[in-house]
Design a protein around this motif. Structure first.
Motif, short mmCIF file in Angstrom:
data_model
loop_
_atom_site.label_atom_id
_atom_site.label_comp_id
_atom_site.label_asym_id
_atom_site.label_seq_id
_atom_site.Cartn_x
_atom_site.Cartn_y
_atom_site.Cartn_z
N TYR A 43 0.81 -1.22 0.00
CA TYR A 43 0.00 0.00 0.00
C TYR A 43 0.85 1.28 0.00
CZ TYR A 43 -4.00 -2.99 0.69
OH TYR A 43 -4.96 -3.94 0.51
N MET A 44 2.16 1.13 -0.05
CA MET A 44 3.03 2.29 -0.13
C MET A 44 3.54 2.54 -1.55
SD MET A 44 5.37 2.07 3.31
CE MET A 44 4.71 1.50 4.88
N VAL A 45 3.62 1.49 -2.35
CA VAL A 45 4.17 1.62 -3.70
C VAL A 45 3.09 2.09 -4.67
CG1 VAL A 45 5.88 -0.17 -3.28
CG2 VAL A 45 3.68 -0.80 -4.28
N GLY A 46 3.54 2.50 -5.86
CA GLY A 46 2.60 2.83 -6.92
C GLY A 46 2.70 4.24 -7.45
N ASN A 47 3.33 5.13 -6.68
CA ASN A 47 3.42 6.54 -7.09
C ASN A 47 4.86 7.04 -7.20
OD1 ASN A 47 0.69 6.30 -5.31
ND2 ASN A 47 0.41 7.73 -7.02
N GLY A 48 5.78 6.11 -7.39
CA GLY A 48 7.18 6.49 -7.50
C GLY A 48 7.93 6.32 -6.20
N VAL A 106 6.13 -0.81 -21.77
CA VAL A 106 6.05 -0.78 -20.31
C VAL A 106 6.12 0.67 -19.86
CG1 VAL A 106 7.17 -1.38 -18.13
CG2 VAL A 106 7.07 -3.06 -19.99
N THR A 107 5.21 1.05 -18.97
CA THR A 107 5.28 2.36 -18.31
C THR A 107 5.23 2.14 -16.81
OG1 THR A 107 2.87 2.72 -18.32
CG2 THR A 107 4.11 3.48 -20.24
N SER A 108 6.05 2.85 -16.09
CA SER A 108 6.16 2.64 -14.65
C SER A 108 6.46 3.96 -13.95
CB SER A 108 7.29 1.64 -14.36
OG SER A 108 7.53 1.50 -12.98
N ASN A 109 6.10 4.04 -12.68
CA ASN A 109 6.51 5.17 -11.85
C ASN A 109 7.85 4.92 -11.18
OD1 ASN A 109 4.40 6.91 -12.43
ND2 ASN A 109 3.15 6.27 -10.69
N LYS A 110 8.44 3.74 -11.39
CA LYS A 110 9.80 3.48 -10.95
C LYS A 110 10.76 4.29 -11.82
CE LYS A 110 10.82 -0.93 -10.67
NZ LYS A 110 10.82 -1.31 -9.25
N THR A 140 4.45 11.77 -13.05
CA THR A 140 4.20 10.35 -12.84
C THR A 140 2.72 10.03 -13.06
OG1 THR A 140 3.94 10.77 -10.47
CG2 THR A 140 6.11 10.06 -11.22
N LYS A 141 2.43 8.74 -13.27
CA LYS A 141 1.05 8.30 -13.34
C LYS A 141 0.35 8.62 -12.01
CE LYS A 141 2.35 4.02 -14.20
NZ LYS A 141 2.29 2.57 -14.51
N PRO A 142 -0.92 8.97 -12.04
CA PRO A 142 -1.91 8.80 -13.11
C PRO A 142 -1.94 9.87 -14.18
CG PRO A 142 -3.00 9.66 -11.18
CD PRO A 142 -1.57 9.39 -10.77
N ASP A 143 -1.04 10.85 -14.13
CA ASP A 143 -0.94 11.74 -15.28
C ASP A 143 -0.64 10.89 -16.52
OD1 ASP A 143 0.70 13.46 -17.26
OD2 ASP A 143 -0.11 14.97 -15.88
N PRO A 144 -1.34 11.10 -17.62
CA PRO A 144 -1.20 10.23 -18.79
C PRO A 144 -0.01 10.56 -19.69
CG PRO A 144 -2.89 11.86 -19.23
CD PRO A 144 -2.44 12.08 -17.80
N SER A 145 0.86 11.49 -19.27
CA SER A 145 1.96 11.91 -20.13
C SER A 145 2.83 10.75 -20.58
CB SER A 145 2.83 12.95 -19.41
OG SER A 145 2.12 14.13 -19.15
N VAL A 146 3.05 9.78 -19.70
CA VAL A 146 3.91 8.65 -20.07
C VAL A 146 3.25 7.79 -21.14
CG1 VAL A 146 3.08 7.07 -18.27
CG2 VAL A 146 5.44 6.88 -19.13
N VAL A 147 1.93 7.69 -21.11
CA VAL A 147 1.21 6.96 -22.17
C VAL A 147 1.34 7.69 -23.49
CG1 VAL A 147 -1.05 6.17 -22.96
CG2 VAL A 147 -0.39 5.88 -20.56
N PHE A 148 1.20 9.00 -23.45
CA PHE A 148 1.35 9.78 -24.68
C PHE A 148 2.77 9.68 -25.22
CE2 PHE A 148 -2.10 12.66 -22.71
CZ PHE A 148 -3.09 11.79 -23.12
N ASP A 166 -2.27 -2.96 -12.17
CA ASP A 166 -2.78 -3.64 -10.98
C ASP A 166 -3.38 -2.70 -9.94
OD1 ASP A 166 -0.11 -2.66 -10.24
OD2 ASP A 166 -0.38 -3.83 -8.41
N SER A 167 -3.48 -1.40 -10.25
CA SER A 167 -3.90 -0.45 -9.22
C SER A 167 -4.83 0.61 -9.77
CB SER A 167 -2.68 0.22 -8.59
OG SER A 167 -2.09 1.11 -9.53
N ALA A 168 -5.41 1.37 -8.85
CA ALA A 168 -6.24 2.51 -9.26
C ALA A 168 -5.41 3.54 -10.02
CB ALA A 168 -6.88 3.14 -8.03
N VAL A 169 -4.15 3.69 -9.67
CA VAL A 169 -3.28 4.61 -10.40
C VAL A 169 -3.26 4.25 -11.88
CG1 VAL A 169 -0.88 5.31 -10.74
CG2 VAL A 169 -1.82 5.21 -8.42
N ASP A 170 -3.15 2.96 -12.17
CA ASP A 170 -3.11 2.51 -13.56
C ASP A 170 -4.45 2.71 -14.26
OD1 ASP A 170 -0.38 1.50 -13.61
OD2 ASP A 170 -1.11 -0.03 -12.24
N MET A 171 -5.54 2.38 -13.57
CA MET A 171 -6.85 2.54 -14.19
C MET A 171 -7.14 4.03 -14.45
SD MET A 171 -7.58 -0.64 -14.46
CE MET A 171 -5.79 -0.87 -14.53
N ASP A 172 -6.73 4.88 -13.51
CA ASP A 172 -6.90 6.33 -13.71
C ASP A 172 -6.05 6.82 -14.88
OD1 ASP A 172 -8.62 6.40 -11.58
OD2 ASP A 172 -7.16 7.22 -10.15
#
Length: 220
Positions: A43-48, A106-110, A140-148, A166-172
């Motif tokens: 629950y700590m990971v996911g946003n960099g 692959v897109t990641s906040n890592k 970083t996600k959920p900003d869609p810049s990395v997808v663009f 696998d997370s709400a960050v990704d779905m957003d």
């Protein structure tokens, strides 16, 4: 049939939680802060990484966060393969999609250097069209810049793209980019989070991703 599938990395392609947790605990220990049970890192990971260490030690000053980041990367760069492994069926899924002619990214906040190194280590035979992580100047996600950025590197109409995480960050992220989303149940967050984040699909097996992207007839 989709022309491009974009994957999140941690919790989607690879189970990295133990190595992330050990790296964070190393940084905390070196700074004299309390460590955490590895299970709490889900629950700590996911946003960099910066957000990870801020969550691990919310009382740290900005200067202490910078030091924690340095220590984290120092450890993680040497130990990112110790316990990490692909989720069952993921190598076969990637090979199947590639064989079917679907482009993969692959897109990641890592941080990006780690993304490229880890993906090359675990999936050396997959010709990803983009491997993007956190870099200076790109939100970083959920900003869609990395997808663009992926679409700029490999132009494909949005309706031909599938985003898997696998997370709400990704779905957003997918929703903000106006791309069809798939949430995976085997990652770091509960299925309820995926539903609450309006995932277009929620799957329990990698073969279901193949069927959504290509159609029935997976090789595994």
């Amino acid at each position: 049939m989709k022309k491009l599938v974009i994957f999140d990395l941690d919790g989607t392609l690879l189970n990295t939680i133990a190595d992330l947790g050990h790296a964070c605990n190393y940084a905390l220990r070196e700074m004299g802060f309390a460590e955490h049970a590895l299970t709490t890192y889900n629950y700590m990971v996911g946003n960099g990484v910066r957000k990870l260490v801020e969550r691990a030690e919310p009382d740290a000053s900005p200067e202490e966060v910078d030091k924690l980041l340095h220590l984290f990367r120092e450890y993680y760069d040497q130990h990112s393969y110790d316990h990490t492994k692909p989720y069952p069926g993921i190598p076969e899924l990637l090979a199947d999609l590639n064989e079917a002619g679907v482009a993969l990214a692959v897109t990641s906040n890592k941080y990006e250097a780690a993304v490229k190194r880890i993906v090359a280590h675990f999936f050396p035979d997959i010709p990803f069209v983009a491997l993007l992580g956190q870099v200076e100047g790109r939100p970083t996600k959920p900003d869609p810049s990395v997808v663009f950025a992926v679409i700029n590197a490999h132009p494909v109409p949005k309706h031909d793209i599938l985003y898997v995480g696998d997370s709400a960050v990704d779905m957003d992220t997918a929703r903000r980019a106006c791309i069809e989303s798939v949430g995976v149940s085997w990652g770091f967050r509960p299925v309820s989070e995926l539903h609450n984040a309006y995932a277009d699909h929620v799957v329990n097996n990698p073969s279901e991703i193949y069927n959504i992207a290509v159609g029935s007839g997976s090789l595994y």
